[in-house]
Write a protein that holds these residues in place. Structure first.
Motif, PDB file in Angstrom:
ATOM      1  N   LYS A   1       0.852  -1.189   0.000  1.00  0.00           N
ATOM      2  CA  LYS A   1       0.000   0.000   0.000  1.00  0.00           C
ATOM      3  C   LYS A   1       0.888   1.240   0.000  1.00  0.00           C
ATOM      4  N   LEU A   2       0.586   2.157  -0.914  1.00  0.00           N
ATOM      5  CA  LEU A   2       1.371   3.376  -1.071  1.00  0.00           C
ATOM      6  C   LEU A   2       0.607   4.559  -0.497  1.00  0.00           C
ATOM      7  N   LEU A   3       1.254   5.279   0.402  1.00  0.00           N
ATOM      8  CA  LEU A   3       0.721   6.521   0.950  1.00  0.00           C
ATOM      9  C   LEU A   3       1.557   7.663   0.401  1.00  0.00           C
ATOM     10  N   GLY A   4       0.907   8.648  -0.191  1.00  0.00           N
ATOM     11  CA  GLY A   4       1.653   9.781  -0.707  1.00  0.00           C
ATOM     12  C   GLY A   4       0.756  10.691  -1.504  1.00  0.00           C
ATOM     13  N   HIS A   5       1.094  11.971  -1.480  1.00  0.00           N
ATOM     14  CA  HIS A   5       0.279  12.948  -2.191  1.00  0.00           C
ATOM     15  C   HIS A   5       0.361  12.705  -3.687  1.00  0.00           C
ATOM     16  N   GLN A   6      -0.771  12.819  -4.355  1.00  0.00           N
ATOM     17  CA  GLN A   6      -0.831  12.580  -5.785  1.00  0.00           C
ATOM     18  C   GLN A   6       0.112  13.482  -6.564  1.00  0.00           C
ATOM     19  N   TRP A   7       0.335  14.699  -6.056  1.00  0.00           N
ATOM     20  CA  TRP A   7       1.150  15.669  -6.792  1.00  0.00           C
ATOM     21  C   TRP A   7       2.556  15.774  -6.222  1.00  0.00           C
ATOM     22  N   SER A   8       3.039  14.699  -5.617  1.00  0.00           N
ATOM     23  CA  SER A   8       4.399  14.672  -5.079  1.00  0.00           C
ATOM     24  C   SER A   8       5.333  13.985  -6.066  1.00  0.00           C
ATOM     25  N   ALA A   9       6.475  14.621  -6.348  1.00  0.00           N
ATOM     26  CA  ALA A   9       7.459  14.025  -7.247  1.00  0.00           C
ATOM     27  C   ALA A   9       8.034  12.742  -6.649  1.00  0.00           C
ATOM     28  N   GLU A  10       8.192  12.687  -5.317  1.00  0.00           N
ATOM     29  CA  GLU A  10       8.707  11.480  -4.674  1.00  0.00           C
ATOM     30  C   GLU A  10       7.718  10.329  -4.803  1.00  0.00           C
ATOM     31  N   THR A  11       6.431  10.637  -4.642  1.00  0.00           N
ATOM     32  CA  THR A  11       5.416   9.600  -4.825  1.00  0.00           C
ATOM     33  C   THR A  11       5.458   9.067  -6.242  1.00  0.00           C
ATOM     34  N   GLN A  12       5.584   9.964  -7.191  1.00  0.00           N
ATOM     35  CA  GLN A  12       5.635   9.556  -8.597  1.00  0.00           C
ATOM     36  C   GLN A  12       6.831   8.656  -8.860  1.00  0.00           C
ATOM     37  N   GLN A  13       7.972   8.968  -8.248  1.00  0.00           N
ATOM     38  CA  GLN A  13       9.165   8.146  -8.441  1.00  0.00           C
ATOM     39  C   GLN A  13       8.952   6.724  -7.921  1.00  0.00           C
ATOM     40  N   LEU A  14       8.309   6.605  -6.746  1.00  0.00           N
ATOM     41  CA  LEU A  14       8.041   5.275  -6.202  1.00  0.00           C
ATOM     42  C   LEU A  14       7.069   4.500  -7.079  1.00  0.00           C
ATOM     43  N   LYS A  15       6.046   5.168  -7.584  1.00  0.00           N
ATOM     44  CA  LYS A  15       5.079   4.511  -8.462  1.00  0.00           C
ATOM     45  C   LYS A  15       5.774   3.981  -9.715  1.00  0.00           C
ATOM     46  N   GLU A  16       6.650   4.788 -10.289  1.00  0.00           N
ATOM     47  CA  GLU A  16       7.332   4.365 -11.505  1.00  0.00           C
ATOM     48  C   GLU A  16       8.288   3.210 -11.234  1.00  0.00           C
ATOM     49  N   PHE A  17       8.936   3.218 -10.074  1.00  0.00           N
ATOM     50  CA  PHE A  17       9.844   2.124  -9.740  1.00  0.00           C
ATOM     51  C   PHE A  17       9.074   0.825  -9.558  1.00  0.00           C
ATOM     52  N   LEU A  18       7.963   0.873  -8.829  1.00  0.00           N
ATOM     53  CA  LEU A  18       7.161  -0.331  -8.615  1.00  0.00           C
ATOM     54  C   LEU A  18       6.609  -0.853  -9.934  1.00  0.00           C
ATOM     55  N   ALA A  19       6.106   0.051 -10.772  1.00  0.00           N
ATOM     56  CA  ALA A  19       5.553  -0.370 -12.058  1.00  0.00           C
ATOM     57  C   ALA A  19       6.641  -0.965 -12.949  1.00  0.00           C
ATOM     58  N   SER A  20       7.820  -0.354 -12.956  1.00  0.00           N
ATOM     59  CA  SER A  20       8.907  -0.841 -13.808  1.00  0.00           C
ATOM     60  C   SER A  20       9.371  -2.232 -13.403  1.00  0.00           C
TER      61      SER A  20
END
Length: 547
Positions: A141-160
């Motif tokens: 489960k990922l907690l993080g603001h939708q408009w956070s660059a750090e959140t985006q980085q984690l999402k991309e790493f998990l997806a990759s």
């Protein structure tokens, strides 16, 4: 649940018997003898919260044939994989159904033995369903603001790295954050399935927690491949399959830029197209099957020739030695040269686009900058979710750089608007993208439009700054190889130490080869990148035989 629909009771029992023999431990097999009854079963079980993984329906059934049934079933259980059972005489109808109703597969009866004719097909479909389905999800489960660059980085790493996760939002996110005791300044955070909560984790820490290898298991390899896009994956698969002990390293995850493509439709062997993520996952599984060692969250910082070895150094201080190295780091999108774009990167301004981003764009207007195939594929994908997709093109039309099949589909899609002679002058917003300033390149007239998401697909920049001066590059940073290294008289560079000229894909450092988009003058296509990866391995063998 696995649902079978067959009006002949004897055949129905035989199908169910074969399914239970293979899948009984993980799936419940449900039989139905008509399309109408099967639709009622689907409605009832779906309302109860049961997940339907796979439907097998006979084509010739009274009242409702299998194709009509599967088309209606798609409205109830859109994630379920759909298989049509046919006689040999009905294969033409089955092939049409592949295109007309997005049929996943068709099987010709009988399928004896099932170990060869039935189970391999269903195994692959069920694996794909398991990767895509989030029903009953209890993993990361990922907690993080939708408009956070750090959140985006984690999402991309998990997806990759093909790691399933759920991005919690709203009340559910608030409740989980309170339970986990995570403060606002500790976001983004990840709740793992074992109860451990990672607060603002680095990619290497996350990779280690997920059980991904972040260090090589040996100091010596026959071949090290740097970069796991199509070229790197192709090189690793071919190298390992031909007996080379192969290490494949990447600082993010498998697939490279191609993995972020929502749909690749001109790749040989996939008549319905294939998502970049699925293609990357298939290639990853193939690499693992040939015993390629995969290392992620590892950034190469130098490649140095030491005697007959080639030493690859990493940012964490580790290093490995190989007989040969293939650099396949690909390229990345050129940064948008607009005021404010860098500050809003990851906060509404994105470079490239993975498929999962589209789900968050429902009801919004999405802007896409670019006019090549990747931009066109993204536009068509986002149009399935967004209220409207506006493509911003600097030139007069799309046909200069985009394949005709994409241009035609874009022009015929009412949800996509193409604005030519337009470029982004600035991006604005308080902590996230809220507005963009567009300039007409002919009249220099500028207008401001509201925008929350801007996806950039312009240019290509090779990530080669980490390579030493001994690697020859062109003015844009792409690595020169083979004939491109020779002077006007056909002679190699002065520092070239061998009597022979460099091989076609060999860099200015002997034994270090380059494949894919990072190579100067390469064809920027997935198929050509895979081909160069395979060709590089052939040249590696030639190099090793000569040394």
């Amino acid at each position: 649940m696995l649902l079978t629909v067959e009006d002949d009771p004897a055949v129905s029992r035989a199908i169910a018997r074969d399914l239970r023999r293979r899948y009984n431990s993980d799936h419940r097999v449900v039989r139905s003898e008509s399309g109408a009854d099967a639709l009622e079963v689907l409605r009832e079980l779906t309302l109860r919260g049961e997940a339907t993984a796979l439907i097998l329906a006979d084509y010739r059934m009274p009242g409702m044939n299998g194709i009509d049934f599967l088309e209606q079933a798609m409205d109830i259980v859109p994630q379920a994989k759909r298989v049509l059972l046919t006689a040999y005489a009905d294969t033409d109808a089955a092939i049409r159904a592949v295109n007309d109703v997005d049929l996943d597969h068709y099987l010709v009866k009988p399928w004896d033995p099932p170990e060869e004719q039935l189970y391999p097909v269903l195994d692959e479909l069920l694996d794909r369903w398991a990767r895509d389905s989030r029903l009953g999800y209890d993993g990361i489960k990922l907690l993080g603001h939708q408009w956070s660059a750090e959140t985006q980085q984690l999402k991309e790493f998990l997806a990759s790295n093909q790691v399933p996760y759920q991005h919690l939002r709203g009340a559910e996110a608030d409740a989980y954050q309170r339970t986990a005791g995570v403060a606002d300044d500790e976001l983004p955070a990840l709740g793992l399935s074992d109860g451990v909560v990672l607060r603002r984790p680095g990619l290497r820490e996350l990779a280690q927690r997920l059980g991904l290898s972040t260090h090589a298991g040996s100091p010596l390899y026959d071949l090290v491949v740097i970069g796991s896009g199509p070229a790197g994956l192709g090189a690793a698969v071919y190298g390992a399959s031909e007996g080379l002990r192969t290490l494949l390293v990447d600082k993010v995850g498998v697939g490279g830029q191609a993995a972020r493509s929502s749909r690749i439709e001109n790749y040989l062997g996939f008549p319905q197209g294939v998502s970049g993520a699925e293609l990357a996952q298939r290639a990853r599984e193939q690499a693992v099957r040939f015993d390629v060692e995969l290392v992620t969250a590892a950034a190469a910082v130098d490649v140095v020739a030491q005697g007959e070895g080639r030493v690859v150094k990493f940012d964490d201080g580790h290093e490995v030695t190989a007989h040969a190295v293939i650099i396949a780091t690909g390229v990345w999108w050129t940064r948008l040269p607009a005021e404010g774009a860098e500050e809003l990167s990851g906060r509404g301004v994105y470079y490239g686009a993975v498929a999962h981003e589209a789900h968050g764009c429902k009801g919004e207007d999405v802007y896409i900058v670019g006019a090549a195939n990747s931009a066109g594929q993204a536009a068509l994908h986002f149009a399935n979710y967004a209220n409207k997709v506006i493509m911003l093109v600097r030139g007069p039309d799309l046909r200069r750089r985009m394949s005709e099949y994409l241009v035609g589909r874009i022009e015929n899609d009412p949800r996509i608007e193409v604005r030519t002679w337009t470029e982004v002058a600035a991006t604005e917003g308080d902590g996230r993208l809220e507005r963009i300033l567009l300039t007409d390149t002919r009249s220099s007239v500028t207008e401001t439009v509201p925008a929350s998401r801007l996806f950039v697909f312009i240019g290509a920049e090779p990530p080669t700054a980490w390579l030493g001066e001994e690697f020859a590059r062109d003015q844009r940073g792409f690595v020169l190889t083979g004939p491109a290294l020779l002077d006007e008289d056909g002679r190699p560079p002065r520092n070239w130490p061998l009597a022979r000229n460099p091989y076609h894909l060999e860099s200015s450092v002997p034994g270090v080869f380059v494949a894919g988009d990072v190579r100067a003058e390469s064809v920027k296509r997935v198929a050509s990148a895979v081909g160069e990866g395979a060709m590089a391995v052939t040249l590696v063998h030639r190099y090793l035989e000569a040394t």
